[in-house]
Design an enzyme around this catalytic site. Structure first.
Site, PDB file in Angstrom:
ATOM      1  CE  LYS A 126     -77.425 -42.807 -42.789  1.00 29.53           C
ATOM      2  NZ  LYS A 126     -76.891 -43.633 -41.706  1.00 29.53           N
TER       3      LYS A 126
HETATM    4  C1  LIG Z   1     -75.765 -43.516 -40.893  1.00 29.46           C
HETATM    5  C2  LIG Z   1     -75.735 -44.321 -39.678  1.00 29.46           C
HETATM    6  C3  LIG Z   1     -75.118 -43.855 -38.501  1.00 29.46           C
HETATM    7  C4  LIG Z   1     -74.397 -42.543 -38.446  1.00 29.46           C
HETATM    8  O1  LIG Z   1     -75.270 -41.438 -38.551  1.00 29.46           O
HETATM    9  P1  LIG Z   1     -74.698 -40.015 -38.960  1.00 29.46           P
HETATM   10  O2  LIG Z   1     -75.898 -39.156 -39.121  1.00 29.46           O
HETATM   11  O3  LIG Z   1     -73.971 -40.207 -40.250  1.00 29.46           O
HETATM   12  O4  LIG Z   1     -73.806 -39.571 -37.864  1.00 29.46           O
HETATM   13  C5  LIG Z   1     -75.180 -44.643 -37.375  1.00 29.46           C
HETATM   14  N1  LIG Z   1     -75.790 -45.850 -37.396  1.00 29.46           N
HETATM   15  C6  LIG Z   1     -76.375 -46.321 -38.507  1.00 29.46           C
HETATM   16  C7  LIG Z   1     -76.998 -47.665 -38.465  1.00 29.46           C
HETATM   17  C8  LIG Z   1     -76.383 -45.582 -39.678  1.00 29.46           C
HETATM   18  O5  LIG Z   1     -76.968 -46.069 -40.778  1.00 29.46           O
END
Ligand SMILES: *Cc1c(COP(=O)(O)O)cnc(C)c1O
Length: 494
Positions: A112
């Site tokens: 993120k």
């Molecule tokens: C948010 C997240 C995901 C999923 O990603 P999306 O964009 O919501 O599909 C997968 N792994 C981790 C560690 C995340 O923080």
């Protein structure tokens, strides 16, 4: 060429990129999408010579066409600096024949950070460009990682405040501690009695309330979003797929134009949608493997063409993928429906009213580059353990879900595969050490496990973990999922 944004649910409203970033969600409840996906305007053979920041500029300038060169470059320089613990920002490492794109070298050690490091810059630049004087309230639902990354990004950013809702019993202990220890006078964290879907639905409802918007306006506030429904999240995520292709070329692993596959551990469908956009920009991505945990609503969708959220919500060791309503899928639906907003709205209404929808056979043809896969909890743990035994490389459970799907479905086709590695194992010490040797580590505390993990992997303990070991808990608010709006009103004094 200038790109404008329109809603997936109506064709009337058209806004600039900066306006779409400020609004987050379209007024009709739809998601903003670009009116066309721009083609990359530099040749693939130039990619290996570009830095991450230069790659970011080449991609983002095409989507954020109302930003000036100076504005965009300032955003990029502000975001991708030594907040990341490696100059490459997103290293591509080869393990057991696959390429792991490590997207967790930012401040909060989850992928993120790739977008949330830059979103505050994009947001404040957008506010300035559009003469916005209101304070922008970032309203966010998190399944664990977005919350901390957004808090870290927006903490003490003038002209903004942030409110994060997370499922009180649905995140890892370290994820929770990371959020609850967040400093910054403009930060707010609320645990809800409910799951991530409840949090996301509650947030979307507040976005859609004209009455609330009006009361906010009277007090000098307006909402925006740090979730991947905001195109300011999505666009920076396209960058690292373009970057990964350049790294593969630079490392001599592929030839120019050679196709690659991507494997993405998926929850809200933002990360994999970014890969799909990169493909549409001209990056030779052949197949997109959508990897789910036991909440395999997307796997079933790709298998059958029916999206059905009416099922048990399962808490897993990959909590950031514990999602049954994947918001960004709406953007793909819109595209495979031939950009038909009325059709998209009809399906999304069916999902809200009846809990399911079915796409047409013509729409299914548009999904031919996608393949779904999933990993059970045992398979996920088994993958962590076997990779550790073979390569002494320790993956977090989300990445392990993707690695399992690659082993089950992706490896056999022989195409070079980029596996999105979405979190540091240090964020999930308990699940990771349990997977490696439950008998040995089962009785240790969360922070003792940090030290064990350090011994096992030889990877230095990230600053993000050291910081929270002793940090005081600063946020204590918990409410029921039905009380989210009341919590917001209290925080803002409405
Ligand atoms: C948010 C997240 C995901 C999923 O990603 P999306 O964009 O919501 O599909 C997968 N792994 C981790 C560690 C995340 O923080």
């Amino acid at each position: 060429m200038s790109i404008m944004y329109k809603s997936t649910r109506s064709s009337s409203e058209k806004v600039t990129a900066s306006q779409a970033i400020l609004k987050g969600l379209a007024e009709d409840g739809g998601l903003f999408v670009p009116d066309s996906i721009p083609a990359l305007d530099i040749p693939l053979n130039r990619l290996p010579s570009l830095s991450y920041q230069e790659t970011a500029y080449e991609v983002m300038k095409l989507f954020l066409s109302d930003f000036t060169e100076d504005e965009l470059k300032a955003c990029i320089q502000g975001a991708y600096d030594d907040k990341f613990d490696t100059k490459e920002i997103a290293p591509l490492v080869k393990k057991d024949g696959a390429f792991y794109l490590e997207l967790f070298h930012g401040k909060t050690i989850a992928f993120k950070d790739m977008a949330l490091s830059i979103l505050p810059y994009l947001m404040t630049t957008s506010a300035k460009k559009n003469g916005v004087t209101n304070e922008i309230v970032i309203l966010t639902a998190t399944s664990g990682d977005t919350g901390k990354a957004a808090l870290a990004g927006f903490a003490d950013v003038p002209g903004t405040s942030i409110i994060v809702f997370y499922p009180k019993d649905g995140v890892s202990p370290i994820q929770e501690k990371q959020m609850l220890t967040q400093k910054g006078a403009n930060t707010n964290v609320v645990g809800i009695i409910g799951n991530f879907d409840d949090a996301q639905t509650g947030v979307k409802k507040m976005f859609g309330s004209a009455e609330l918007a009006q009361r906010m306006g009277q007090k000098g506030y307006q909402f925006s979003s740090a979730n991947s429904i905001n195109i300011g999240r999505l666009v920076p995520q396209i960058v690292y797929y373009v970057w990964a292709y350049g790294r593969l070329l630079k490392q001599g692993e592929i030839k120019e134009g050679e196709p690659i596959n991507v494997v993405v551990p998926t929850g809200n469908f933002g990360n994999i949608l970014a890969a799909y956009y990169a493909k549409n920009m001209g990056i030779p991505i052949q197949m997109l493997f959508c990897a789910s945990n036991e909440n395999k609503v997307l796997f079933d969708f790709f298998e059958t063409g029916t999206y059905d959220r009416k099922r048990e919500f399962i808490l897993t060791t990959s909590p950031s993928m514990d999602i049954l309503i994947s918001s960004n899928l709406e953007r793909l639906i819109y595209r495979i429906a031939g950009e038909d907003a009325a059709k998209t709205k009809e399906l999304m209404d069916a999902l809200a009213d009846r809990g399911e929808y079915e796409i047409t056979p013509e729409m299914r043809e548009g999904l031919s580059c996608f393949a779904g896969g999933y990993a059970t909890e045992d398979e996920t743990a088994g993958m962590i353990r076997s990779m550790y035994e073979r390569e002494q490389y320790i993956m977090d459970p989300h990445t392990a879900v993707a690695a399992h799907v690659y082993e089950a479905k992706g490896r056999e086709c022989g195409t070079a595969a980029v596996i999105a590695s979405t979190a540091s194992p240090y964020k999930f010490t308990r699940s990771v050490t349990d997977a490696i040797d439950n008998e040995k580590y089962g009785n240790l505390g969360d922070f003792e496990l940090v030290d064990e993990l350090n011994r096992l992997s030889g990877v230095p303990i990230p600053a993000a973990i050291e910081e929270i070991r002793t940090a005081p808990v600063l946020h204590h608010t918990v409410c029921d999922k039905s009380e989210m709006q009341a919590a917001v009103e209290k925080i803002l004094g409405l």
